[in-house]
Design a protein around this motif. Structure first.
Motif, PDB file in Angstrom:
ATOM      1  N   LEU A 208     -39.682  -4.469  40.341  1.00 13.62           N
ATOM      2  CA  LEU A 208     -41.103  -4.780  40.510  1.00 13.62           C
ATOM      3  C   LEU A 208     -41.582  -5.718  39.404  1.00 13.62           C
ATOM      4  N   GLU A 209     -41.064  -5.513  38.197  1.00 15.86           N
ATOM      5  CA  GLU A 209     -41.411  -6.414  37.095  1.00 15.86           C
ATOM      6  C   GLU A 209     -40.727  -7.773  37.274  1.00 15.86           C
ATOM      7  N   ALA A 210     -39.518  -7.763  37.838  1.00 18.23           N
ATOM      8  CA  ALA A 210     -38.840  -9.034  38.110  1.00 18.23           C
ATOM      9  C   ALA A 210     -39.663  -9.864  39.098  1.00 18.23           C
ATOM     10  N   GLU A 211     -40.322  -9.191  40.039  1.00 15.10           N
ATOM     11  CA  GLU A 211     -41.177  -9.929  40.986  1.00 15.10           C
ATOM     12  C   GLU A 211     -42.314 -10.633  40.253  1.00 15.10           C
ATOM     13  N   ILE A 212     -42.848  -9.975  39.221  1.00 13.26           N
ATOM     14  CA  ILE A 212     -43.891 -10.614  38.408  1.00 13.26           C
ATOM     15  C   ILE A 212     -43.354 -11.923  37.827  1.00 13.26           C
ATOM     16  N   PHE A 213     -42.143 -11.864  37.288  1.00 15.11           N
ATOM     17  CA  PHE A 213     -41.543 -13.052  36.676  1.00 15.11           C
ATOM     18  C   PHE A 213     -41.197 -14.119  37.715  1.00 15.11           C
ATOM     19  N   ALA A 214     -40.713 -13.688  38.877  1.00 14.73           N
ATOM     20  CA  ALA A 214     -40.352 -14.672  39.914  1.00 14.73           C
ATOM     21  C   ALA A 214     -41.584 -15.450  40.362  1.00 14.73           C
ATOM     22  N   LEU A 215     -42.740 -14.764  40.394  1.00 15.39           N
ATOM     23  CA  LEU A 215     -43.955 -15.435  40.845  1.00 15.39           C
ATOM     24  C   LEU A 215     -44.610 -16.227  39.716  1.00 15.39           C
ATOM     25  N   ALA A 216     -43.925 -16.278  38.577  1.00 16.22           N
ATOM     26  CA  ALA A 216     -44.368 -17.128  37.469  1.00 16.22           C
ATOM     27  C   ALA A 216     -43.330 -18.194  37.132  1.00 16.22           C
ATOM     28  N   PHE A 217     -42.049 -17.813  37.209  1.00 13.10           N
ATOM     29  CA  PHE A 217     -40.969 -18.725  36.790  1.00 13.10           C
ATOM     30  C   PHE A 217     -40.091 -19.206  37.939  1.00 13.10           C
ATOM     31  N   LYS A 218     -40.385 -18.775  39.160  1.00 17.90           N
ATOM     32  CA  LYS A 218     -39.605 -19.080  40.360  1.00 17.90           C
ATOM     33  C   LYS A 218     -38.284 -18.322  40.398  1.00 17.90           C
ATOM     34  N   ASN A 219     -37.428 -18.556  39.407  1.00 19.84           N
ATOM     35  CA  ASN A 219     -36.128 -17.882  39.420  1.00 19.84           C
ATOM     36  C   ASN A 219     -35.933 -17.065  38.146  1.00 19.84           C
ATOM     37  N   THR A 220     -35.630 -15.809  38.311  1.00 22.25           N
ATOM     38  CA  THR A 220     -35.492 -14.919  37.158  1.00 22.25           C
ATOM     39  C   THR A 220     -34.406 -13.887  37.431  1.00 22.25           C
ATOM     40  N   TRP A 413     -51.262  -3.616  40.290  1.00 25.18           N
ATOM     41  CA  TRP A 413     -50.816  -4.932  39.808  1.00 25.18           C
ATOM     42  C   TRP A 413     -49.787  -5.545  40.762  1.00 25.18           C
ATOM     43  N   TYR A 414     -48.991  -4.671  41.371  1.00 29.96           N
ATOM     44  CA  TYR A 414     -47.986  -5.147  42.333  1.00 29.96           C
ATOM     45  C   TYR A 414     -48.691  -5.716  43.565  1.00 29.96           C
ATOM     46  N   LEU A 415     -49.759  -5.044  43.981  1.00 31.24           N
ATOM     47  CA  LEU A 415     -50.541  -5.534  45.123  1.00 31.24           C
ATOM     48  C   LEU A 415     -51.258  -6.834  44.751  1.00 31.24           C
ATOM     49  N   ASP A 416     -51.746  -6.907  43.522  1.00 36.06           N
ATOM     50  CA  ASP A 416     -52.415  -8.109  43.025  1.00 36.06           C
ATOM     51  C   ASP A 416     -51.562  -9.362  43.233  1.00 36.06           C
ATOM     52  N   LEU A 417     -50.257  -9.215  42.990  1.00 37.35           N
ATOM     53  CA  LEU A 417     -49.357 -10.373  43.104  1.00 37.35           C
ATOM     54  C   LEU A 417     -49.454 -11.003  44.489  1.00 37.35           C
ATOM     55  N   ARG A 418     -49.757 -10.177  45.497  1.00 37.75           N
ATOM     56  CA  ARG A 418     -49.869 -10.678  46.880  1.00 37.75           C
ATOM     57  C   ARG A 418     -51.162 -11.453  47.102  1.00 37.75           C
TER      58      ARG A 418
END
Ligand code: 4AD
Ligand code: MG
Length: 460
Positions: A208-220, A413-418
Motif C-alpha cells: 500500500l505504501e509502494a502504491e504511494i510511491f508509484a503514484l509519485a515516482f512512476k516506478n518503485t 489515505w489509500y482512498l485519497d490516492l484514487r
C-alpha cells in the motif's frame, strides 16, 4: 594477509611467491613429519591446503591445533598442476590466533540440515550454508541492480504499521502495553494508552505504501522484511520473510507480468555468472538437474493462462489431488505444482482469479466475477509471486472494501490516492526466500534464511 578470493581470481600472480593468509581450520591431519590443513578464510567458497613440516619451530604445537581454530599462515604458494588442487601453501610460519574447544560440533562428518538448524550460529561455516548465504547476498544485489538499471526508486515502507495490507488478519501485534495489566474500557482493551494511541502491528506487505510511491515516482520497489502470523508449518512458509514489491504506474497486468519475467531471468543470469562456484556446488550436491532447470527457465517464455483455464485442466485431473478443485477453489500447492511441473514444465502465470479468494485492492474485471490478479507458479515451489493490477476506481474500491469488511476510515489515505491522479497501476510481491530455494534447489525455507522464524522457533 591476502584474501582467498583474490588468490583464486589471479592464482598465477602468486605462484612461487611468499604469501600471508588467515582463516579457520576446516580439517587437519598429520603424520610424524608433516601434516595438512584445509583452511578457509570466509572470502571464497573453496579451501586452500596448507602443508606443514617438522622444520616448523612449533611443529608439535601445530599438529595439535583443533578444527575451528583461527590461524595465520606465512608460506610459499606452490603451483601443483595435476594435483587435486591447483596450488597449495608450504608453511614457514603458523600462528594460532584463537583456539577452538574440542566440543566444536563441525567435525569432518556430514551433518543433516535438521541438526545444523539447531546450531544456526555455526552453520554458515559449512560448505552448504556458505554457498546458500553467498547466493542470497548475490541475489539481493542483483535485484537492486536490476531495478536501478531501470530507474526504479527504492522505497522503504514502515515495518510497524496500523494497517493490514492484505486484509487477512495474519498480523503480529506491536504494543507498549503491559500485557499482564491491561486496562479495559467497555470490555475492550484501551488502545488509547498504547504507544501509538491505537493498535499497530508488524507489516504483512509494503504494497500500500509502494502504491504511494508509484503514484509519485512512476516506478518503485520495496525490498525488506515482512511478517505473517499464519500458523502454517510447511517447508515454504516463514513468519518473517523478505519480500520484493515493485509497483508501476501507467501499467496494466501484462506490463506487470513482463516485468516479473524479466526480473527473474535477470537474477538467474546474474547469479549464474557471479556465483559460479556456489552454483556448481548446488548442481553437484543438492540437485543434479539444477542447471538444466535454470537453463530451461532462461530459454523459455513463461506460460500464461487464466484461472478459468487452469481449473478446466485441474478438474480433469482431480483424481490425482488430495483436494479436488472446482471453479471458486483457492488452488493449493499441489495444484500449483501440477500446473507448473506437469502441464507447462516451466514457470506459468495464472491470471484473473475469482474476487472472493483475492485481496480487496485487486482490480475488478468486466465480468464482475474475477479480478486482475496474477500468481506466478514455478516447478518444485508453487507460488513464487502474487500480484495484480490495482483497483484505481474509487467507487469500485469502496464497494469492495465494504463487501470484504475492510475499514475505510483506517485507509483514508489509500482512498485519497484514487482522487488525485490515481492512474492505472500494477505491482507484485516476490518471496525472496522462495526465490533462493528456486535458485539453489534447497528444499526447506528454514535453510535459506540465516535465522528462520517459524512456529515455536525464535532461538537465534
Ligand atoms: O501473495 P502475497 O500474500 O501477496 C502480497 O503480499 C501482495 N501485497 C504483494 C504485492 O502485490 N505487492 O505474497 C507475495 C509472495 C508470495 O507469492 C510468496 O512468494 C511470498 O510472498 N510469501 C511468503 N514467503 C514465505 N513465507 C510466507 N509465510 C509467505 N507468504 C507469502
Ligand atoms: Mg499469494
Amino acid at each position: 594477509a591476502i584474501e582467498f578470493r583474490e588468490i583464486f581470481k589471479f592464482p598465477e600472480n602468486y605462484y612461487g611467491k611468499e604469501v600471508i593468509v588467515e582463516g579457520w581450520i576446516r580439517t587437519i591431519r598429520d603424520s610424524k613429519n608433516f601434516g595438512f590443513i584445509e583452511l578457509n578464510d570466509g572470502t571464497y567458497m573453496k579451501n586452500v591446503q596448507i602443508v606443514f613440516e617438522n622444520i616448523l619451530s612449533n611443529f608439535e604445537e601445530v599438529r595439535k591445533f583443533s578444527t575451528g581454530s583461527a590461524i595465520t599462515v606465512k608460506g610459499m604458494l606452490e603451483h601443483t598442476p595435476g594435483a587435486k588442487q591447483l596450488f597449495e601453501i608450504k608453511a614457514t610460519e603458523i600462528t594460532l590466533e584463537a583456539g577452538s574447544d574440542s566440543s566444536y560440533p563441525l567435525q569432518k562428518k556430514r551433518h543433516s540440515f535438521e541438526y545444523l538448524r539447531t546450531i544456526a550460529h555455526l552453520r554458515p561455516r559449512t560448505n552448504t550454508f556458505s554457498a546458500v548465504f553467498r547466493v542470497r547476498s548475490l541475489a539481493a544485489f542483483a535485484i537492486h541492480k536490476f531495478f536501478n538499471e531501470r530507474g526504479f526508486v527504492y522505497a522503504h515502507p514502515p515495518i510497524i504499521t496500523a494497517s493490514d495490507a492484505e486484509g487477512a488478519g495474519e498480523m503480529f501485534k506491536v504494543t507498549s502495553l503491559d500485557l499482564d495489566n491491561l486496562e479495559y474500557v467497555d470490555g475492550k482493551v484501551d488502545y488509547t494508552k498504547d504507544f501509538f494511541g491505537k493498535p499497530s502491528n508488524l507489516t504483512v506487505s509494503g504494497q500500500l505504501e509502494a502504491e504511494i510511491f508509484a503514484l509519485a515516482f512512476k516506478n518503485t520497489y520495496t525490498f525488506g522484511p515482512t511478517f505473517r502470523a499464519e500458523n502454517s508449518n510447511t517447508t515454504r512458509h516463514a513468519s518473517e520473510f523478505w519480500m520484493i514489491e515493485p509497483e508501476i504506474a501507467f501499467a496494466d497486468l501484462n506490463d506487470n507480468m513482463q516485468l516479473a519475467e524479466d526480473m527473474i531471468k535477470y537474477i538467474i543470469e546474474y547469479v549464474m555468472e557471479n556465483g559460479k562456484e556456489e552454483m556448481e556446488f548446488f548442481n553437484s550436491f543438492v540437485d543434479k538437474e539444477l542447471f538444466a532447470k535454470l537453463d530451461n527457465v532462461l530459454n523459455s517464455d513463461f506460460g500464461r493462462i487464466t484461472y478459468n483455464e487452469a481449473i478446466e485442466i485441474l478438474k480433469k485431473n482431480n483424481d490425482k489431488f488430495d483436494y479436488p478443485v472446482e471453479w471458486g477453489t483457492d488452488i493449493q500447492t499441489e495444484h500449483e505444482r501440477y500446473l507448473s511441473e506437469k502441464i507447462f514444465g516451466k514457470p506459468v502465470f495464472v491470471t484473473n482469479y475469482p474476487k472472493e479468494i483475492k485481496a480487496f485492492y485487486m482490480r475488478m474485471n468486466d465480468d464482475n466475477k474475477t479480478v486482475a490478479a496474477m500468481d506466478l507458479l514455478v516447478p518444485s515451489i508453487g507460488e513464487l509471486i502474487g500480484g495484480s493490477q490495482r483497483e484505481e476506481r474509487l467507487e469500485l474500491l469502496e464497494k469492495r472494501m465494504d463487501e470484504m469488511g475492510v475499514a475505510k476510515e483506517d485507509l483514508w489515505w489509500y482512498l485519497d490516492l484514487r482522487k488525485y491522479g490515481g492512474v492505472k497501476h500494477s505491482g507484485y510481491g516476490l518471496g525472496f526466500e522462495r526465490l533462493i530455494m528456486y535458485l539453489t534447489g534447497m528444499g526447506n525455507i528454514r535453510d535459506v534464511l540465516p535465522f528462520p522464524r517459524t512456529p515455536n522457533n525464535a532461538e537465534f
